[in-house]
Design an enzyme around this catalytic site. Structure first.
Site, PDB file in Angstrom:
ATOM      1  N   SER A  98    -127.888 -20.033 -49.350  1.00 55.07           N
ATOM      2  CA  SER A  98    -127.903 -18.725 -48.684  1.00 55.07           C
ATOM      3  C   SER A  98    -126.958 -18.660 -47.479  1.00 55.07           C
ATOM      4  CB  SER A  98    -129.340 -18.380 -48.291  1.00 55.07           C
ATOM      5  OG  SER A  98    -129.411 -17.125 -47.685  1.00 55.07           O
ATOM      6  N   ASP A 241    -124.427 -12.154 -46.523  1.00 53.39           N
ATOM      7  CA  ASP A 241    -124.588 -13.591 -46.306  1.00 53.39           C
ATOM      8  C   ASP A 241    -124.060 -14.324 -47.544  1.00 53.39           C
ATOM      9  OD1 ASP A 241    -126.691 -12.916 -48.031  1.00 53.39           O
ATOM     10  OD2 ASP A 241    -127.938 -14.560 -47.331  1.00 53.39           O
ATOM     11  N   ASP A 243    -125.254 -15.781 -50.266  1.00 49.25           N
ATOM     12  CA  ASP A 243    -125.704 -15.480 -51.632  1.00 49.25           C
ATOM     13  C   ASP A 243    -125.955 -13.989 -51.833  1.00 49.25           C
ATOM     14  OD1 ASP A 243    -128.027 -15.520 -50.043  1.00 49.25           O
ATOM     15  OD2 ASP A 243    -129.283 -16.011 -51.764  1.00 49.25           O
ATOM     16  N   ASP A 245    -127.976 -11.709 -50.728  1.00 51.42           N
ATOM     17  CA  ASP A 245    -129.252 -10.995 -50.787  1.00 51.42           C
ATOM     18  C   ASP A 245    -129.496 -10.234 -49.478  1.00 51.42           C
ATOM     19  OD1 ASP A 245    -129.780 -13.240 -49.242  1.00 51.42           O
ATOM     20  OD2 ASP A 245    -131.721 -13.683 -50.173  1.00 51.42           O
TER      21      ASP A 245
HETATM   22 MG    MG Z   1    -129.455 -15.170 -48.507  1.00 52.76          MG
END
Ligand code: MG
Length: 460
Positions: A98, A241, A243, A245
Site C-alpha cells: 500500500s 497511494d 495500491d 485504494d
Molecule cells: Mg492503500
C-alpha cells in the site's frame, strides 16, 4: 490473536521479514482455507518484489488444489471488483504494501466477492500456516494457472456508472493526477480521460522504486504536487497511494485538503443523495464528518480503527457510506472496500453537481483544531496504564470501541495504546486551538498520573 496479519494484511521488509517462503506458505494456507477446487484471483502493485511474491503465493495456492487466475498489475479495489463480479471465486490476494516505502511488500487476502476477511478468518489462515496443516494436492489435483489482463476496463466502467459521467464530461474539468508510480497508472488516467477531463499526469508510469514521491499521499509527501498546482492551477488535483485504494485532493487554490475534510464532503453528498442514512468511520475521525453528515440528515457510527472493521460494520448496519480520514472512502453501492478511483470520480461528481469550485466547498465546512501527543509507556505496562486511566476518567469516557474516547459539547479526545510502539497516543479536537490545548494538557497529566498508579500497582 493474529501474529502475521495486521490491520491491512501481512507486511514486511523484503530480504528480512517478507519473502517468497512466507508467500508460499500463506498461499498454501489460504488455498486450504478457501478449499480445493476453488478459483483464486491474484494481483499486485508495481513493487520490484511483486512478481516474485505473487508467483510464490500462487504456487502455494495451486499446491493446495486451487486454480489461480493472475490479474497482473492492478489497483487493490480493481481486484476486489473483479471478485465482486465473479461470486464463484473463492477469494483472492493482492501483493502490495500500500503506502509503505519500496523496501516493504505485503500480502492482502480477500474473501469471496472481494469482501474483506474477518479477523477470525485471518486467525484461521494463520493457524493453518503455523501448524503447516495445509492441503497437499496429488499430482493430478494440483491447481491450474491462467492469466487475465482484462480486469481494469470493467472496473473503470463500474466506477463511471456510479457518477453523472455526462455532466462531468460537459464540465471539462482541469485535473492534475498523481499516480505515485503505483497501481493506479493503468486505470485512473484512462478513467479521467473518459470523464472528459483536461488531464495532466505526474508519476504516471509504474515503477516499484517510487522515484517520484513516497507512496503515502500525505501533505508532506505531496509538497511538490502542491507547488505544481499553485503554478498550473487545475480545478482539482488527485493523488493516490501505492495500491490506489486511497485518493487525496488539492483544491483549485492549491491547498491540500485534509483527509477528514474530503471524507466529510463525500459522506455528506452520499447522505444527501440517499436522503439520510448511516456513515461509518473510525473513532479518531474529525467532527467535521459528523457535522457535515448531520446537516444532510445522516448519522455517524464510530468503530475501532482499521478499514476492514469499518467495512464490516457498514455491511452490518446497511450504511450508505464509510471511510477513514486518510483518503480511504467506501461507496457501498459500488463495492464494500476502499476505492481510490471511486473517491476521485465521486469528488469530480460533487464539484460538477454543486456548480461550485472545490475551494468553496472546502471553505464551507466547519473547522476544527486537532492536537496529538505521544507519551512513552513500556509494552508490559500498557494494559495496567489503560485501566488506571479509565479509572481516573470515570464517567467522562463515553465510547470504548478502541481506546478511551471522551466526547462533550466542545469536542472530543481519544487515548489509545500504539500497536507497534511503546507509547500511549492522545488525540484531541475541538473548535478552538486554546480549548484543544487545554484538553491535551489535562489528559497528559491524567495519563502520567495513571502511569504512576500502574507502576505502584494501585490500578489493579
Ligand atoms: Mg492503500
Amino acid at each position: 490473536m493474529r501474529q502475521l496479519f495486521g490491520t491491512n494484511g501481512i507486511r514486511g521488509i523484503i530480504g528480512d521479514s517478507m519473502g517468497p517462503e512466507l508467500a508460499l506458505g500463506i498461499g498454501s494456507a489460504f488455498g486450504t482455507f478457501v478449499g480445493r477446487g476453488k478459483r483464486i484471483a491474484v494481483g499486485r502493485d508495481p513493487r520490484h518484489s511483486g512478481e516474485m511474491l505473487s508467483q510464490a503465493f500462487s504456487s502455494g495456492a495451486r499446491a493446495a488444489g486451487c486454480d489461480v487466475v493472475d490479474l497482473g498489475f492492478l489497483p487493490t479495489p480493481a481486484l476486489q471488483y473483479y471478485l465482486k463480479l465473479r461470486p464463484t471465486f473463492g477469494g483472492g490476494a493482492i501483493i502490495t504494501a500500500s503506502h509503505n516505502p519500496p523496501k516493504f511488500n505485503g500480502i492482502k487476502c480477500v474473501g469471496r466477492e472481494g469482501l474483506e476477511l474477518s479477523s477470525e478468518a485471518e486467525e484461521e489462515i494463520e493457524r493453518i500456516y503455523f501448524s503447516k496443516k495445509w492441503h497437499s494436492a496429488a499430482w493430478d489435483a494440483c491447481g491450474s494457472y491462467a492469466t487475465d489482463e482484462g480486469a481494469g476496463a470493467p472496473y473503470v466502467d463500474g466506477v463511471l456508472s456510479q457518477v453523472d459521467a455526462e455532466a462531468i464530461v460537459k464540465a471539462k474539468l482541469g485535473v492534475l493526477l498523481d499516480c505515485a508510480n503505483g497501481a493506479a497508472c493503468h486505470t485512473s488516467p484512462g478513467a479521467m480521460r473518459m470523464l472528459g477531463c483536461r488531464l495532466s499526469t505526474i508519476n504516471g508510469h509504474p515503477d516499484g522504486a517510487f522515484p517520484g514521491r513516497m507512496p503515502e499521499p500525505t501533505e508532506e509527501n505531496l509538497k511538490e504536487l502542491v507547488a505544481l498546482c499553485r503554478r498550473v492551477r487545475p480545478d482539482i488535483a488527485i493523488a493516490h497511494d501505492g495500491d490506489a485504494d486511497r485518493a487525496t485532493f488539492i483544491d483549485d487554490r492549491g491547498r491540500y485538503v485534509p483527509g477528514d475534510e474530503s471524507l466529510a464532503i463525500l459522506a455528506a453528498d452520499t447522505v444527501s443523495k440517499a436522503r439520510g442514512g448511516i456513515v461509518v468511520a473510525p473513532v479518531d475521525t474529525s467532527l467535521v464528518v459528523q457535522e457535515a453528515v448531520a446537516a444532510k440528515g445522516g448519522k455517524v457510527d464510530y468503530t475501532a480503527i482499521g478499514s476492514p472493521i469499518v467495512t464490516k460494520r457498514m455491511r452490518d448496519l446497511c450504511a450508505v457510506f464509510g471511510g477513514e480520514g486518510n483518503g480511504g472512502a467506501v461507496f457501498p453501492k459500488h463495492q464494500f472496500c476502499r476505492d481510490g478511483l471511486m473517491s476521485a470520480a465521486g469528488m469530480l461528481d460533487v464539484v460538477v453537481r454543486s456548480g461550485q469550485r472545490l475551494s468553496d466547498i472546502v471553505d464551507a465546512l466547519p473547522k476544527f483544531e486537532r492536537r496529538k501527543l505521544r507519551i512513552e509507556c513500556p509494552e508490559k505496562m500498557k494494559a495496567g496504564a489503560m485501566r488506571a486511566i479509565e479509572k481516573r476518567l470515570g464517567d467522562a469516557v463515553t465510547i470504548k470501541v478502541d481506546g478511551l474516547k471522551i466526547v462533550d459539547g466542545e469536542g472530543w479526545a481519544l487515548i489509545r495504546t500504539s500497536g507497534t510502539e511503546p507509547i500511549i497516543r492522545v488525540v484531541a479536537e475541538s473548535r478552538s486551538a486554546s480549548s484543544t490545548e487545554e484538553r491535551v494538557k489535562s489528559l497528559r497529566a491524567t495519563v502520567l498520573e495513571a502511569l504512576g498508579d500502574a507502576a505502584s500497582g494501585s490500578a489493579r
